[in-house]
Write an enzyme that holds these catalytic residues in place. Structure first.
Site, PDB file in Angstrom:
ATOM      1  N   HIS A 197      15.641  -9.357   1.699  1.00 49.03           N
ATOM      2  CA  HIS A 197      15.640  -9.363   0.238  1.00 49.03           C
ATOM      3  C   HIS A 197      15.181 -10.734  -0.290  1.00 49.03           C
ATOM      4  O   HIS A 197      14.366 -10.829  -1.203  1.00 49.03           O
ATOM      5  CB  HIS A 197      17.078  -9.083  -0.200  1.00 49.03           C
ATOM      6  N   CYS A 495      -0.439  -3.480   6.823  1.00 53.71           N
ATOM      7  CA  CYS A 495       0.169  -3.466   5.490  1.00 53.71           C
ATOM      8  C   CYS A 495       1.640  -3.905   5.517  1.00 53.71           C
ATOM      9  O   CYS A 495       2.329  -3.787   4.519  1.00 53.71           O
ATOM     10  CB  CYS A 495       0.036  -2.095   4.837  1.00 53.71           C
TER      11      CYS A 495
HETATM   12  C1  PEP Z   1       6.166  -1.332   7.350  1.00 57.81           C
HETATM   13  O1  PEP Z   1       7.060  -0.734   7.949  1.00 57.81           O
HETATM   14  O2  PEP Z   1       5.601  -2.365   7.785  1.00 57.81           O
HETATM   15  C2  PEP Z   1       5.706  -0.852   6.037  1.00 57.81           C
HETATM   16  C3  PEP Z   1       4.671  -1.399   5.443  1.00 57.81           C
HETATM   17  O3  PEP Z   1       6.413   0.153   5.439  1.00 57.81           O
HETATM   18  P1  PEP Z   1       7.842  -0.056   4.715  1.00 57.81           P
HETATM   19  O4  PEP Z   1       8.070  -1.538   4.627  1.00 57.81           O
HETATM   20  O5  PEP Z   1       7.709   0.604   3.394  1.00 57.81           O
HETATM   21  O6  PEP Z   1       8.762   0.642   5.651  1.00 57.81           O
END
Ligand code: PEP
Ligand code: MG
Length: 570
Positions: A197, A495
């Site tokens: 967080h 991502c």
């Molecule tokens: C991840 O797991 O790296 C991702 C981009 O998805 P989330 O953070 O939404 O689980």
């Protein structure tokens, strides 16, 4: 540092602490620590009598509830709901009844509140995974009420009357909601990880932050400290030379950020799409303003959370189109609903699971509810038809080539440009070639990929070291997926939070990744640093990281081999 016996050991002046830098930038400012631990009230009464104690307990709970409500008004958004829920807990008549009973048995109001919360805590802990996660909110409420009754400083954000470096063991939602950008110069926490967080908040606020910094809570209030959110270094009482150098770095970073423009590319012209992670139209507009070339991860589940019925096709189409319209000439990668585990949905009964993170979540959940997936895909196709954006669709939490083929077939029944999957499970990374046989592209979710590679829950701050995106084991999986993409001529993006670390971004590009998607605030730093390195240099840095024995060594070696970091203030 608070010792086991409750004493406080100050960290010596001049000492350099090392943590994990999660939001870049360099500042120097005085420390202000979060309110300390609230003492456990002694057993027995104060002599005031049960009626007076009961009244004191009731007044304290009401004062705390009113304070939380005031914070909720200021906070807005998701934080507001958390704070309002806490205020409701404080006003629970069952809690008041329990306090009343305990004071009549001879306890002081403070002791009675302390014990009553203990009973409540047990009930909540036994009421399923989701409620158990609310125990931290309950402990926070207990501490606030007991502090009020004992007359000690409230736990929470300090207000020294001037800008400060906030130092805490960790930050709870109630604390972060109160942070003011004009007061908080930097955040330093002893716990928390790169996807915590604190890290996400710091990036959103654009303040430098260092997490997992052992010894930080030993820094005395008022002591000037130098915080380097890039390298993760915190220096107690830095000398003039260190301060001058730090200021120069901060100015250099601002100048470099202002100069960052144009499409993402290495110094020798290798294009690397610099995209944004968004949750809705407001984020998308901010991302476009921050220079994103498109969206690499549209987390659609935000539309589904807090709902008792799923949104209709038209409702979804309108929400998706608002995001697509922010990028009329760009690519928008929509992730289908990532429900389950830490994102439970009221209308989706996934049954009781002992380990929800390893259970029916992501694509596993929507495959079991095909109507839900079909409606979402139809809504995406409908919105895509009404917009100029290039729309790609991907599924979360895919583990096998069979799941990939099934999902991509569903997408290709509709007029959507490309169908792909996220690589968040080690099995999928190892089978990337088979997955890319049916997927048009893949996107590495390094947050979950780290969690599943290291069997280290991403919500547990104490495991921050294992969740570091610099872990060579994680980078080896990334490199294997990128190689599979190159072999088949298909795009491989990242991502997860890893993509927003400008130095790690060089490593990812060197490993063969073709696009990076991140929080908009990280775009300028990544664009600048990438534009100052050739693809060959990125490959050399990737080699250094992949050959390192652990995350710290990987990060240190790559930073050492990137001399421009000082000049650019990163
Ligand atoms: C991840 O797991 O790296 C991702 C981009 O998805 P989330 O953070 O939404 O689980
Ligand atoms: Mg994920």
């Amino acid at each position: 540092m608070v010792t086991a016996t409750g004493g406080w050991t100050p960290t010596a002046v001049g000492v350099q602490l090392q943590g994990v830098g999660v939001s870049p930038g360099v500042v120097v400012g005085p420390v202000a620590r979060m309110g300390g631990d609230v003492p456990v009230p002694p057993e027995g009464g104060t002599g005031a009598g049960p009626a007076a104690e009961a009244e004191a307990g009731r007044a304290a709970l009401e004062a705390v509830a009113a304070d939380l409500e005031a914070r909720a008004q200021l906070a807005g958004g998701e934080a507001r709901e958390v704070l309002e829920a806490q205020a409701m807990m404080a006003r629970d008549p069952g809690l008041d009844g329990q306090v009343g009973m305990l004071v009549h048995e001879g306890r002081s109001a403070a002791r009675a509140v302390y014990e009553a919360f203990g009973t409540y805590r047990e009930l909540l802990g036994g009421a399923g995974e989701y409620m158990a996660a609310r125990v931290a909110d309950l402990d926070d409420l207990r501490d606030r009420t007991v502090a009020h009754l004992l007359g000690v400083a409230l736990p929470g954000v300090p207000d020294p009357g001037h800008p400060f470096v906030l130092v805490a063991r960790d930050l709870a939602p109630a604390d972060t909601a109160m942070l003011r950008r004009d007061r908080v110069l930097a955040l330093v926490t002893e716990e928390g990880g790169p996807t915590s967080h604190t890290a996400i908040l710091a990036k959103a606020m654009e303040v430098p932050a260092v997490v997992a910094c052992a010894g930080a809570t030993g820094l005395a209030d008022g002591l000037p400290v130098l915080v380097d959110g890039g390298s993760g270094q915190v220096v107690a009482a830095p000398d003039d030379r260190q301060v001058t150098a730090a200021r120069a770095r901060a100015e250099a970073r601002q100048a470099a950020r202002r100069a960052a423009a144009g499409p993402g590319a290495t110094a020798d012209g290798q294009l690397v799409g610099l995209l944004a992670n968004v949750g809705g139209a407001a984020d998308a507009a901010a991302a476009a303003a921050a220079g994103a070339e498109g969206v690499g991860l549209f987390r659609t589940e935000l539309l589904f959370l807090d709902r008792t019925d799923p949104p209709t096709r038209d409702e979804q189409a309108a929400a998706y189109q608002a995001v697509f319209d922010a990028f009329p000439r760009g690519r928008v990668v929509v992730r289908t609903l990532d429900a389950g585990a830490d994102k439970p949905l009221a209308f989706l009964d996934l049954g009781q699971e002992a380990n929800p993170a390893l259970g029916i979540r992501g694509l596993r959940a929507t495959r079991r509810h095909p109507d839900l997936l079909a409606t979402q895909l139809d809504a995406i196709a409908q919105a895509a038809a009404g917009s100029q954006a290039e729309v790609w669709v991907m599924a979360p939490m895919v583990a096998t080539a069979e799941e990939t083929a099934w999902f991509c077939a569903q997408v290709h029944e509709r007029p959507v440009q490309r169908a792909g999957v996220m690589i968040e499970v080690p099995a999928a990374a190892l089978m990337a070639e088979a997955i890319l046989a049916s997927a048009d592209f893949v996107s590495l979710g390094t947050n979950d990929l780290a969690q599943y590679t290291f069997a280290a829950d991403r919500l547990v701050g104490a495991l921050a070291g294992l969740q570091s995106p610099w872990q060579p084991a994680l980078l080896k999986l990334v490199a294997a997926v990128a190689q599979a993409g190159q072999a088949l001529g298909k795009p491989v993006g990242v991502c997860g939070e890893a993509a927003g670390d400008p130095v790690l971004a060089l490593v990812l590009v060197g490993a063969g990744v073709t696009s990076l998607s991140m929080a908009p605030v990280s775009l300028a730093d990544v664009r600048t640093l990438l534009g100052r390195h050739t693809l060959q240099e990125c490959r050399r840095l990737a080699g250094l990281a992949l050959a390192a024995p652990d995350a710290e060594a990987a990060r240190a070696r790559v930073r050492m081999a990137t001399p421009l970091l000082d000049e650019l203030g990163l």
